[in-house]
Design a protein around this motif. Structure first.
Motif, PDB file in Angstrom:
ATOM      1  N   LEU A  86       0.817  -1.218   0.000  1.00 42.24           N
ATOM      2  CA  LEU A  86       0.000   0.000   0.000  1.00 42.24           C
ATOM      3  C   LEU A  86       0.849   1.265   0.000  1.00 42.24           C
ATOM      4  CD1 LEU A  86      -2.838  -0.928   2.534  1.00 42.24           C
ATOM      5  CD2 LEU A  86      -2.743  -1.299   0.056  1.00 42.24           C
ATOM      6  N   VAL A  87       2.147   1.102   0.017  1.00 46.69           N
ATOM      7  CA  VAL A  87       3.051   2.251   0.052  1.00 46.69           C
ATOM      8  C   VAL A  87       2.978   3.013  -1.271  1.00 46.69           C
ATOM      9  CG1 VAL A  87       5.474   2.951   0.167  1.00 46.69           C
ATOM     10  CG2 VAL A  87       4.608   1.208   1.726  1.00 46.69           C
ATOM     11  N   THR A  88       2.780   4.307  -1.146  1.00 46.97           N
ATOM     12  CA  THR A  88       2.814   5.219  -2.294  1.00 46.97           C
ATOM     13  C   THR A  88       3.681   6.407  -1.905  1.00 46.97           C
ATOM     14  OG1 THR A  88       0.867   6.445  -1.552  1.00 46.97           O
ATOM     15  CG2 THR A  88       0.485   4.573  -3.050  1.00 46.97           C
ATOM     16  N   ARG A  89       3.942   7.264  -2.858  1.00 47.94           N
ATOM     17  CA  ARG A  89       4.802   8.417  -2.576  1.00 47.94           C
ATOM     18  C   ARG A  89       4.201   9.299  -1.480  1.00 47.94           C
ATOM     19  NH1 ARG A  89       6.312  11.933  -7.563  1.00 47.94           N
ATOM     20  NH2 ARG A  89       5.326  10.069  -8.339  1.00 47.94           N
ATOM     21  N   GLN A  90       2.906   9.545  -1.546  1.00 50.00           N
ATOM     22  CA  GLN A  90       2.278  10.430  -0.552  1.00 50.00           C
ATOM     23  C   GLN A  90       1.750   9.690   0.673  1.00 50.00           C
ATOM     24  OE1 GLN A  90      -0.598  12.598  -2.895  1.00 50.00           O
ATOM     25  NE2 GLN A  90       0.884  14.238  -3.225  1.00 50.00           N
ATOM     26  N   GLN A  91       1.671   8.380   0.627  1.00 45.16           N
ATOM     27  CA  GLN A  91       1.229   7.549   1.759  1.00 45.16           C
ATOM     28  C   GLN A  91      -0.212   7.825   2.196  1.00 45.16           C
ATOM     29  OE1 GLN A  91       2.903   5.149   2.259  1.00 45.16           O
ATOM     30  NE2 GLN A  91       5.072   5.579   2.263  1.00 45.16           N
ATOM     31  N   THR A  92      -1.027   8.370   1.328  1.00 43.22           N
ATOM     32  CA  THR A  92      -2.399   8.747   1.690  1.00 43.22           C
ATOM     33  C   THR A  92      -3.207   7.578   2.228  1.00 43.22           C
ATOM     34  OG1 THR A  92      -2.317  10.417  -0.033  1.00 43.22           O
ATOM     35  CG2 THR A  92      -4.485   9.878   0.843  1.00 43.22           C
ATOM     36  N   VAL A  93      -3.140   6.431   1.563  1.00 43.97           N
ATOM     37  CA  VAL A  93      -3.935   5.272   1.984  1.00 43.97           C
ATOM     38  C   VAL A  93      -3.520   4.816   3.378  1.00 43.97           C
ATOM     39  CG1 VAL A  93      -4.453   2.853   1.485  1.00 43.97           C
ATOM     40  CG2 VAL A  93      -4.402   4.527  -0.374  1.00 43.97           C
ATOM     41  N   ILE A  94      -2.237   4.694   3.591  1.00 47.58           N
ATOM     42  CA  ILE A  94      -1.751   4.239   4.898  1.00 47.58           C
ATOM     43  C   ILE A  94      -2.100   5.259   5.987  1.00 47.58           C
ATOM     44  CG2 ILE A  94       0.330   3.728   6.235  1.00 47.58           C
ATOM     45  CD1 ILE A  94       1.420   2.332   3.742  1.00 47.58           C
ATOM     46  N   TYR A  95      -1.937   6.538   5.701  1.00 44.85           N
ATOM     47  CA  TYR A  95      -2.295   7.566   6.688  1.00 44.85           C
ATOM     48  C   TYR A  95      -3.781   7.504   7.031  1.00 44.85           C
ATOM     49  CZ  TYR A  95       2.257   9.878   6.326  1.00 44.85           C
ATOM     50  OH  TYR A  95       3.593  10.171   6.371  1.00 44.85           O
ATOM     51  N   ASN A  96      -4.635   7.347   6.022  1.00 44.02           N
ATOM     52  CA  ASN A  96      -6.072   7.252   6.284  1.00 44.02           C
ATOM     53  C   ASN A  96      -6.388   6.046   7.160  1.00 44.02           C
ATOM     54  OD1 ASN A  96      -6.794   9.534   4.853  1.00 44.02           O
ATOM     55  ND2 ASN A  96      -7.216   8.422   2.976  1.00 44.02           N
ATOM     56  N   LEU A  97      -5.840   4.894   6.795  1.00 42.27           N
ATOM     57  CA  LEU A  97      -6.120   3.681   7.573  1.00 42.27           C
ATOM     58  C   LEU A  97      -5.735   3.848   9.041  1.00 42.27           C
ATOM     59  CD1 LEU A  97      -4.955   0.801   5.212  1.00 42.27           C
ATOM     60  CD2 LEU A  97      -7.296   1.323   5.903  1.00 42.27           C
ATOM     61  N   PHE A  98      -4.546   4.373   9.285  1.00 47.18           N
ATOM     62  CA  PHE A  98      -4.074   4.469  10.661  1.00 47.18           C
ATOM     63  C   PHE A  98      -4.645   5.659  11.420  1.00 47.18           C
ATOM     64  CE2 PHE A  98      -0.951   1.453   9.057  1.00 47.18           C
ATOM     65  CZ  PHE A  98      -0.996   0.521  10.082  1.00 47.18           C
ATOM     66  N   ASP A  99      -5.321   6.556  10.736  1.00 49.84           N
ATOM     67  CA  ASP A  99      -5.987   7.663  11.415  1.00 49.84           C
ATOM     68  C   ASP A  99      -7.379   7.261  11.902  1.00 49.84           C
ATOM     69  OD1 ASP A  99      -6.021  10.399  12.304  1.00 49.84           O
ATOM     70  OD2 ASP A  99      -7.409  10.833  10.654  1.00 49.84           O
ATOM     71  N   TRP A 100      -8.016   6.336  11.226  1.00 49.57           N
ATOM     72  CA  TRP A 100      -9.375   5.941  11.598  1.00 49.57           C
ATOM     73  C   TRP A 100      -9.504   5.412  13.019  1.00 49.57           C
ATOM     74  CZ3 TRP A 100     -10.545   3.399   6.272  1.00 49.57           C
ATOM     75  CH2 TRP A 100     -10.947   4.389   5.375  1.00 49.57           C
ATOM     76  N   PRO A 101      -8.626   4.591  13.533  1.00 47.71           N
ATOM     77  CA  PRO A 101      -8.803   4.135  14.924  1.00 47.71           C
ATOM     78  C   PRO A 101      -8.814   5.293  15.929  1.00 47.71           C
ATOM     79  CG  PRO A 101      -7.263   2.710  13.808  1.00 47.71           C
ATOM     80  CD  PRO A 101      -7.524   3.880  12.884  1.00 47.71           C
ATOM     81  N   ARG A 102      -8.038   6.305  15.665  1.00 49.47           N
ATOM     82  CA  ARG A 102      -7.995   7.470  16.562  1.00 49.47           C
ATOM     83  C   ARG A 102      -9.312   8.240  16.535  1.00 49.47           C
ATOM     84  NH1 ARG A 102      -7.274  12.765  15.903  1.00 49.47           N
ATOM     85  NH2 ARG A 102      -6.906  12.583  13.671  1.00 49.47           N
ATOM     86  N   ARG A 103      -9.970   8.259  15.403  1.00 54.32           N
ATOM     87  CA  ARG A 103     -11.188   9.042  15.234  1.00 54.32           C
ATOM     88  C   ARG A 103     -12.466   8.228  15.363  1.00 54.32           C
ATOM     89  NH1 ARG A 103     -10.613  10.754   9.801  1.00 54.32           N
ATOM     90  NH2 ARG A 103     -12.466  12.000  10.112  1.00 54.32           N
ATOM     91  N   ALA A 104     -12.355   6.929  15.512  1.00 53.73           N
ATOM     92  CA  ALA A 104     -13.522   6.051  15.523  1.00 53.73           C
ATOM     93  C   ALA A 104     -14.394   6.266  16.759  1.00 53.73           C
ATOM     94  CB  ALA A 104     -13.077   4.595  15.452  1.00 53.73           C
ATOM     95  N   LYS A 105     -15.702   6.110  16.569  1.00 55.86           N
ATOM     96  CA  LYS A 105     -16.661   6.237  17.666  1.00 55.86           C
ATOM     97  C   LYS A 105     -16.824   4.928  18.439  1.00 55.86           C
ATOM     98  CE  LYS A 105     -17.739  10.457  16.814  1.00 55.86           C
ATOM     99  NZ  LYS A 105     -17.188  11.506  17.633  1.00 55.86           N
ATOM    100  N   LYS A 106     -16.424   3.824  17.840  1.00 58.89           N
ATOM    101  CA  LYS A 106     -16.399   2.530  18.522  1.00 58.89           C
ATOM    102  C   LYS A 106     -15.053   1.908  18.200  1.00 58.89           C
ATOM    103  CE  LYS A 106     -18.465  -0.104  14.813  1.00 58.89           C
ATOM    104  NZ  LYS A 106     -19.457  -1.020  14.380  1.00 58.89           N
TER     105      LYS A 106
END
Length: 116
Positions: A86-106
């Motif tokens: 999933l590594v890309t130059r901007q890492q958008t996918v990986i950043y999104n995935l790992f940000d969701w647990p921090r923002r999740a309501k459950k």
């Protein structure tokens, strides 16, 4: 080939069998090596959660809404195997995935396995 994925699968089976005070949970496993592009992880995850097939951009929007707004339902554990694909130059996918647990309501747990 050191058994990382097999070890995690065994741990999940044990958690489900014993219900060690954590209750029910949804386990989703995605192997990034099998995806056509890094952004396809959104489609794969959305389909695993909802049963609905969507293009990556729409799946990303729906996932964002579901993860950050939905309070009801069982916690989710997501295994992303071969995450190095999933590594890309901007890492958008990986950043999104790992940000969701921090923002999740459950509880939304991500476990990533890489071989590089």
């Amino acid at each position: 080939g050191t058994g990382k994925t097999a070890t995690l699968r065994a741990a999940v089976r044990e958690l489900r069998r014993k219900q060690l005070g954590i209750g029910r949970f949804q386990y989703i496993e995605i192997n990034a090596l099998r995806l056509s592009a890094p952004s396809a992880v959104y489609s794969a995850l959305w389909e695993a959660l909802s049963g609905e097939q969507l293009i990556a951009a729409e799946a990303q929007v729906r996932l964002e809404q579901r993860v950050t707004r939905q309070i009801r339902g069982v916690p989710s554990i997501l295994l992303v195997d071969e995450i190095d694909y999933l590594v890309t130059r901007q890492q958008t996918v990986i950043y999104n995935l790992f940000d969701w647990p921090r923002r999740a309501k459950k509880p939304f747990i991500i476990i990533a396995i890489a071989n590089t």
